[in-house]
Design a protein around this motif. Sequence first.
Motif, PDB file in Angstrom:
ATOM      1  N   GLN A  80       0.833  -1.205   0.000  1.00  0.00           N
ATOM      2  CA  GLN A  80       0.000   0.000   0.000  1.00  0.00           C
ATOM      3  C   GLN A  80       0.870   1.259   0.000  1.00  0.00           C
ATOM      4  N   LEU A  81       1.954   1.229   0.753  1.00  0.00           N
ATOM      5  CA  LEU A  81       2.869   2.363   0.801  1.00  0.00           C
ATOM      6  C   LEU A  81       3.609   2.524  -0.522  1.00  0.00           C
ATOM      7  N   ILE A  82       4.009   1.428  -1.131  1.00  0.00           N
ATOM      8  CA  ILE A  82       4.673   1.486  -2.442  1.00  0.00           C
ATOM      9  C   ILE A  82       3.728   2.084  -3.480  1.00  0.00           C
ATOM     10  N   GLU A  83       2.473   1.666  -3.454  1.00  0.00           N
ATOM     11  CA  GLU A  83       1.480   2.215  -4.385  1.00  0.00           C
ATOM     12  C   GLU A  83       1.265   3.708  -4.121  1.00  0.00           C
ATOM     13  N   PHE A  84       1.274   4.094  -2.847  1.00  0.00           N
ATOM     14  CA  PHE A  84       1.160   5.500  -2.480  1.00  0.00           C
ATOM     15  C   PHE A  84       2.301   6.305  -3.097  1.00  0.00           C
ATOM     16  N   PHE A  85       3.529   5.810  -2.986  1.00  0.00           N
ATOM     17  CA  PHE A  85       4.669   6.496  -3.583  1.00  0.00           C
ATOM     18  C   PHE A  85       4.556   6.536  -5.113  1.00  0.00           C
ATOM     19  N   ASN A  86       4.082   5.459  -5.719  1.00  0.00           N
ATOM     20  CA  ASN A  86       3.861   5.467  -7.169  1.00  0.00           C
ATOM     21  C   ASN A  86       2.854   6.545  -7.554  1.00  0.00           C
ATOM     22  N   ASN A  87       1.797   6.685  -6.766  1.00  0.00           N
ATOM     23  CA  ASN A  87       0.777   7.695  -7.044  1.00  0.00           C
ATOM     24  C   ASN A  87       1.308   9.109  -6.827  1.00  0.00           C
ATOM     25  N   ILE A  88       2.173   9.278  -5.832  1.00  0.00           N
ATOM     26  CA  ILE A  88       2.809  10.582  -5.629  1.00  0.00           C
ATOM     27  C   ILE A  88       3.639  10.933  -6.859  1.00  0.00           C
ATOM     28  N   GLN A  89       4.395   9.964  -7.361  1.00  0.00           N
ATOM     29  CA  GLN A  89       5.221  10.214  -8.543  1.00  0.00           C
ATOM     30  C   GLN A  89       4.347  10.625  -9.730  1.00  0.00           C
ATOM     31  N   LYS A  90       3.266   9.899  -9.966  1.00  0.00           N
ATOM     32  CA  LYS A  90       2.367  10.250 -11.072  1.00  0.00           C
ATOM     33  C   LYS A  90       1.827  11.662 -10.906  1.00  0.00           C
ATOM     34  N   ALA A  91       1.430  12.008  -9.681  1.00  0.00           N
ATOM     35  CA  ALA A  91       0.856  13.327  -9.420  1.00  0.00           C
ATOM     36  C   ALA A  91       1.886  14.438  -9.638  1.00  0.00           C
ATOM     37  N   LEU A  92       3.084  14.254  -9.111  1.00  0.00           N
ATOM     38  CA  LEU A  92       4.092  15.312  -9.210  1.00  0.00           C
ATOM     39  C   LEU A  92       4.659  15.447 -10.616  1.00  0.00           C
ATOM     40  N   VAL A  93       4.940  14.328 -11.266  1.00  0.00           N
ATOM     41  CA  VAL A  93       5.438  14.390 -12.644  1.00  0.00           C
ATOM     42  C   VAL A  93       4.340  14.945 -13.561  1.00  0.00           C
ATOM     43  N   GLY A  94       3.095  14.567 -13.299  1.00  0.00           N
ATOM     44  CA  GLY A  94       1.968  15.114 -14.054  1.00  0.00           C
ATOM     45  C   GLY A  94       1.830  16.609 -13.847  1.00  0.00           C
ATOM     46  N   TYR A  95       2.027  17.061 -12.616  1.00  0.00           N
ATOM     47  CA  TYR A  95       1.985  18.494 -12.317  1.00  0.00           C
ATOM     48  C   TYR A  95       3.044  19.237 -13.136  1.00  0.00           C
ATOM     49  N   LEU A  96       4.264  18.691 -13.154  1.00  0.00           N
ATOM     50  CA  LEU A  96       5.339  19.328 -13.920  1.00  0.00           C
ATOM     51  C   LEU A  96       4.967  19.408 -15.400  1.00  0.00           C
ATOM     52  N   ALA A  97       4.434  18.333 -15.955  1.00  0.00           N
ATOM     53  CA  ALA A  97       4.068  18.303 -17.376  1.00  0.00           C
ATOM     54  C   ALA A  97       2.929  19.276 -17.670  1.00  0.00           C
ATOM     55  N   ARG A  98       1.895  19.254 -16.843  1.00  0.00           N
ATOM     56  CA  ARG A  98       0.735  20.143 -17.070  1.00  0.00           C
ATOM     57  C   ARG A  98       1.115  21.608 -16.998  1.00  0.00           C
ATOM     58  N   ASN A  99       2.090  21.921 -16.158  1.00  0.00           N
ATOM     59  CA  ASN A  99       2.505  23.307 -15.974  1.00  0.00           C
ATOM     60  C   ASN A  99       3.726  23.669 -16.806  1.00  0.00           C
ATOM     61  N   ASN A 100       4.148  22.737 -17.670  1.00  0.00           N
ATOM     62  CA  ASN A 100       5.271  22.972 -18.578  1.00  0.00           C
ATOM     63  C   ASN A 100       6.475  23.571 -17.842  1.00  0.00           C
ATOM     64  N   THR A 101       6.848  22.901 -16.751  1.00  0.00           N
ATOM     65  CA  THR A 101       7.965  23.370 -15.948  1.00  0.00           C
ATOM     66  C   THR A 101       8.831  22.192 -15.525  1.00  0.00           C
ATOM     67  N   ASP A 102      10.041  22.468 -15.130  1.00  0.00           N
ATOM     68  CA  ASP A 102      10.960  21.430 -14.675  1.00  0.00           C
ATOM     69  C   ASP A 102      11.084  21.375 -13.164  1.00  0.00           C
ATOM     70  N   VAL A 103      10.487  22.384 -12.480  1.00  0.00           N
ATOM     71  CA  VAL A 103      10.692  22.522 -11.042  1.00  0.00           C
ATOM     72  C   VAL A 103       9.364  22.873 -10.354  1.00  0.00           C
ATOM     73  N   ILE A 104       9.137  22.255  -9.207  1.00  0.00           N
ATOM     74  CA  ILE A 104       8.014  22.650  -8.367  1.00  0.00           C
ATOM     75  C   ILE A 104       8.529  23.697  -7.400  1.00  0.00           C
ATOM     76  N   GLU A 105       7.957  24.881  -7.485  1.00  0.00           N
ATOM     77  CA  GLU A 105       8.371  26.030  -6.672  1.00  0.00           C
ATOM     78  C   GLU A 105       7.508  26.134  -5.422  1.00  0.00           C
ATOM     79  N   PRO A 106       7.989  26.879  -4.424  1.00  0.00           N
ATOM     80  CA  PRO A 106       7.142  27.159  -3.263  1.00  0.00           C
ATOM     81  C   PRO A 106       5.841  27.840  -3.708  1.00  0.00           C
TER      82      PRO A 106
END
Length: 75
Positions: free
Chosen positions: A46-72
Amino acid sequence: MSDINYDINHYNIEELVEILELKLPANKDQIIKSINLNKSKTNNKQLIEFFNNIQKALVGYLARNNTDVIEPNSG
């Protein structure tokens, strides 16, 4: 991490980065390295799947916002 809510929709982008114990700004390579390290430390599926979902969410955020970095203040 026993009281963790595994639903990533419960967290905003900055909270997901914080779960990975990264400081902002954080880039894709840092995110992936942290996720891989965290997954290597557990056998909890369950924790591994949680980390996989975090990766999808964060990498997706970067792609949707056309950026390489998540800023404050990214939300």
